[in-house]
Scaffold this active site. Structure first.
Site, short mmCIF file in Angstrom:
data_model
loop_
_atom_site.label_atom_id
_atom_site.label_comp_id
_atom_site.label_asym_id
_atom_site.label_seq_id
_atom_site.Cartn_x
_atom_site.Cartn_y
_atom_site.Cartn_z
CE LYS A 17 -2.27 1.63 3.75
NZ LYS A 17 -2.02 3.08 3.85
CG ASP B 96 -11.06 17.30 -7.01
OD1 ASP B 96 -11.87 18.14 -7.45
OD2 ASP B 96 -9.87 17.55 -6.79
#
Ligand code: C5P
Length: 247
Positions: A41, A73
């Site tokens: 990750k 976003d």
């Protein structure tokens, strides 16, 4: 499944959290671990420091990447960022379910258009409510629903938008599994082997308990990367998962 297949299945469930500051540390940590774990990750710290170079580094070692940038976003911006993540060859990336249905749907639609075969596109995970948030945090931003209800509501919304799964705390696994069914991916951090330190994690589960509860992938950082022998630590966790898979 024979023993080799079981070990492979268990190994693939381990996602090592690369909470390291630079590409040299990333190299040092990932190189020995790459054959022994399923994925690495890469979060905001490492990606901000190194950019796509670190993804290339890990893929060059035969490792796979979960890009943990938690996109949130306007729909087009998240969809385009998701496509770039896919083109970098990551196996998974994530976005905030609080970005809303249009953001999630637009992203999934863009991915499906470029990768018609679902096996070839990255899995997309939704972050529901961050585990660092509590009822007070939600109230401060105008959300009155109880945290658990919000988590389930957002997981179901993400699923309805075509998102593949969620990242959640081990305490939420059963709730989400029940709400979203057997095929929805559940990825859990907050994992600590029985003999490990909790560090700053508050609600933790052992690797075996998280898999038994229905987690598909475990995100594990310090209990692997800060051990004197990280490969041995990863192998011990794999063995623990095998015990559960055998039951
Ligand atoms: O070292 P440790 O195993 O605690 O690392 C867990 C990783 O999972 C860290 O990268 C942390 O940021 C991440 N994470 C978490 N809790 C969440 C979401 C992500 O610990 N709810």
């Amino acid at each position: 499944m024979n023993q080799t297949e079981l070990l492979d299945e268990a190994r693939k469930k381990i996602i090592v959290a690369m909470d390291v500051p630079d590409i040299f540390a990333a190299h040092r940590v990932a190189r020995p671990l790459a054959p022994h774990v399923g994925m690495f990750k890469i979060g905001k710290q490492l990606f901000t420091a190194c950019g796509p170079e670190v993804i290339k580094l890990i893929k060059g070692m035969g490792g796979e990447v979960f890009l943990d940038l938690k996109y949130h976003d306007i729909p087009n911006t998240v969809a385009m960022a998701g496509l770039e993540a896919a083109r970098l060859g990551v196996k998974m990336f994530n976005l905030h379910a609080l970005g809303g249905p249009e953001m999630m749907e637009t992203t999934m639609k863009a991915l499906r258009a470029e990768y018609p075969d679902p096996e070839n596109r990255p899995k997309v995970l939704a972050v529901t409510i961050l585990t660092s948030s509590n009822q007070e945090t939600l109230k401060a931003v105008g959300i009155d629903l109880p945290v658990k209800e919000m988590v389930v509501k957002l997981a179901k919304l993400a699923q309805a938008c075509g998102v593949d799964g969620v990242v959640c705390s081990p305490q939420e696994i059963e709730l989400i599994r029940e709400a979203c069914g057997p095929d929805f991916l559940i990825v859990t951090p907050g994992i600590r082997p029985a003999d490990a330190k909790a560090d700053d994690q508050k609600r933790i589960a052992t690797p075996g308990a998280a898999v038994a509860a229905g987690s598909n992938y475990l995100v594990i950082g310090r209990p692997i990367i800060e051990q004197p022998d990280p490969v041995a630590a990863a192998q011990a966790i794999t063995e623990e998962i095998v015990q559960v898979l055998q039951q």
